[in-house]
Enzyme design. Structure first.
Site, PDB file in Angstrom:
ATOM      1  CG  ASP A 153      -2.278   0.612   0.877  1.00  0.00           C
ATOM      2  OD1 ASP A 153      -2.344   1.841   1.001  1.00  0.00           O
ATOM      3  OD2 ASP A 153      -3.223  -0.067   0.454  1.00  0.00           O
ATOM      4  CG  HIS A 213      14.659   7.278  -0.748  1.00  0.00           C
ATOM      5  ND1 HIS A 213      15.668   6.375  -0.960  1.00  0.00           N
ATOM      6  CD2 HIS A 213      14.581   8.032  -1.879  1.00  0.00           C
ATOM      7  CE1 HIS A 213      16.202   6.574  -2.155  1.00  0.00           C
ATOM      8  NE2 HIS A 213      15.561   7.569  -2.750  1.00  0.00           N
ATOM      9  CB  SER A 259      -9.376   0.542   0.774  1.00  0.00           C
ATOM     10  OG  SER A 259      -8.808   0.844  -0.445  1.00  0.00           O
TER      11      SER A 259
END
Lengths: 77, 452
Positions: free
Chosen positions: B153, B183, B383
């Site tokens: 996700d 990152h 979701s």
């Protein structure tokens, strides 16, 4: 860019894939690298430019395959 | 699909139905319509025949008409249900197989507006705990201990999730993975959609070990701030196969929850093109999903938020919005219901594109939970429903690794034990029904007894 596939020996490298497909570094998303898709079939995937995909000999590699955008399914508006 | 069936039985039966003093039943009128589950609680209704004036057009309703309930004129209406995946066949065959059948008509559900995007929460996550019988799962030792639960996700914020849960969680940074160019530290991503998914997965599997794979944060060419490219999911699944293969073969347990999909055919090759994703089981992502499932992983996908009643504005498929891996035969496609057990209006309906019978089952959504989008905002969309179901799967895996119960067997078990919301099993709104953890527990007890 699009996805293409190639069959190589186990533990293959991106360089080997590029050689098999006759591609250069500028054709390929080297950050993405070479991804093992199906170990049973020794099938790998890599991300290349659409122009490069068109140059690939069909006997050497598969594709091009779509690399669509994906988005979260929520919250709904 | 619920249907109304118009019949022309013998005049004495019509007369009995039309007579308010008589009590004709559905069985009197129409027993044994093949492929139709008749609703015997419905009292048959006599339908008058429109009769035009002398010389009028017998086929037109746009004229002065009288209506005749005479036994030789009237017909009778009964109610029933036809399985969604047999609908076209049955509609064609019924009048041929049963000479009394005059017509078959839709019987749309008349109900208050379903829960939609923008509506407030319906219940909270403690209601979901109760509905999933989390106490019962825990009593069976099914709490997710030792089970890897991968959340693909936008990244997880563990501080937020633990704060909302009021308890610690386990996240394995070593087995987590970032796409190239993303990152950030596993568990340290900004609070967003991924934190909601992690929270919801831990409702039923509080001791599962989270793996954080922020594929939707990709900055690959073609991406934007909060979406990714399917190629990142391909790479994530390849990483997860190494995770799975590093587990002892006898105790493999990896659950992968995916609350995302592709909203638009604009990003895909056309259907029929050999490189297409939405309808093509040979696409590399669909292949790698098959490969991981066969290796023992449980893969769950949200069905999507393109339900007919209140579809998300991003939905661009004109029909059959459950596409690609979200409709893969080797995954569980999860639709959404609110805590009242009613399908939310945005939950995508089948048929799916790779497999017709989608969604598989429904799970809970639109409840007050993680607060990832604000204190008063619900955990919503399919979701939320997907990780809620993934938590149940992870709970089961605590005791039943893939070596004891293969992913395909577990999917069958979840479908078979689901709380059926129709009269005929599968339907394209709810799939096989709403996930029923109590039913799963009972079924696994019986299975354990048989194995012993």
């Amino acid at each position: 860019m699009v996805l293409v596939t190639v069959r190589l020996a186990p533990r293959a490298t991106l360089e080997q894939a590029m050689r098999r497909l006759k591609l250069s570094e500028k054709d390929v998303d080297t950050g993405y690298g070479l991804v093992l898709i199906d170990p049973g079939e020794d099938l790998y995937g890599l991300r290349v430019s659409e122009a490069a995909a068109r140059r690939i000999d069909p006997s050497a590699g598969g594709g091009p395959y779509a690399d669509p955008r994906i988005e979260p399914y929520g919250p709904p508006d | 699909m619920r249907v109304l069936i118009q019949l022309r039985p013998s005049p004495d039966v019509v007369a009995a139905v039309a007579d308010p003093g008589a009590t004709a039943t559905t069985a009197d009128v129409a027993d044994g319509l093949p492929g139709v589950a008749l609703d015997h609680s419905f009292t048959p209704v006599a339908v008058p025949r429109p009769v035009p004036a002398t010389g009028g057009d017998p086929l037109s309703l746009n004229q002065a008409l009288t209506f005749s309930l005479a036994a030789e004129d009237a017909t009778v209406m009964v109610r029933g249900e036809i399985s969604d995946d047999e609908l076209s066949t049955r509609l064609t065959l019924l009048p041929a197989l049963h000479r009394d059948v005059v017509g078959v008509f839709a019987d749309p559900v008349i109900e208050p507006n379903p829960t939609c995007g923008g509506d407030g929460p319906v219940g909270d996550w403690h209601d979901v705990e109760r509905l999933l019988d989390v106490a019962g799962l825990g009593a069976e030792g099914m709490d997710g201990s030792g089970v890897a639960l991968a959340v693909l996700d936008t990244g997880i914020n563990t501080a937020h999730v633990t704060g909302r849960l009021g308890r610690d969680l386990t996240l394995d940074a070593t087995r987590s993975w970032n796409p190239d160019g993303v990152h950030g530290t596993p568990g340290g991503f900004p609070v967003d959609h991924g934190s909601m998914c992690a929270f919801d997965a831990l409702i039923a599997a509080p001791r599962a070990t989270l793996l954080d794979l922020p594929v939707l944060l990709s900055r690959r060419p073609g991406g934007s701030a909060l979406d990714g490219m399917l190629s990142d999911a391909v790479a994530a699944f390849a990483h997860l196969r190494t995770v799975l293969e590093a587990q002892p073969a006898g105790s493999r347990a990896l659950v992968i929850t995916n609350s995302w999909g592709s909203f638009s055919p604009r990003w895909d090759f056309p259907v029929g093109h050999p490189g297409n994703y939405s309808d093509n089981p040979a696409h590399p992502f669909n292949l790698i999903v098959s490969s991981l499932e066969q290796a023992g992983a449980d893969v769950l996908f949200a069905a999507g938020n393109c339900g007919r009643e209140c579809r998300d504005s991003r939905c661009a498929y004109p029909d059959r919005p459950i596409t690609g891996a979200n409709s893969h035969p080797g995954v569980l496609s999860i639709g959404g219901v609110d805590t009242a057990g009613e399908r939310v209006g945005y939950s995508s309906q089948g048929p799916g594109r790779l497999t017709s019978r989608k969604p598989d089952i429904c799970s809970y959504t639109h409840f007050s939970g993680s607060g990832a989008f604000g204190d008063r905002e619900p955990d919503s969309g399919t979701s939320a429903a997907c990780p809620v179901a993934a938590g149940v799967v992870a709970a089961v895996r605590t005791v039943w690794p893939a070596s004891r119960l293969a992913p395909a067997q577990l999917r069958t078990l979840l479908r078979r034990t689901a709380d059926d919301r129709s009269d005929v099993g599968f339907d394209f709104d709810y799939g096989y029904g709403v996930i029923d953890a109590s039913g799963v527990i009972s079924s696994l007890r019986r299975r354990a007894a048989r194995v012993a």
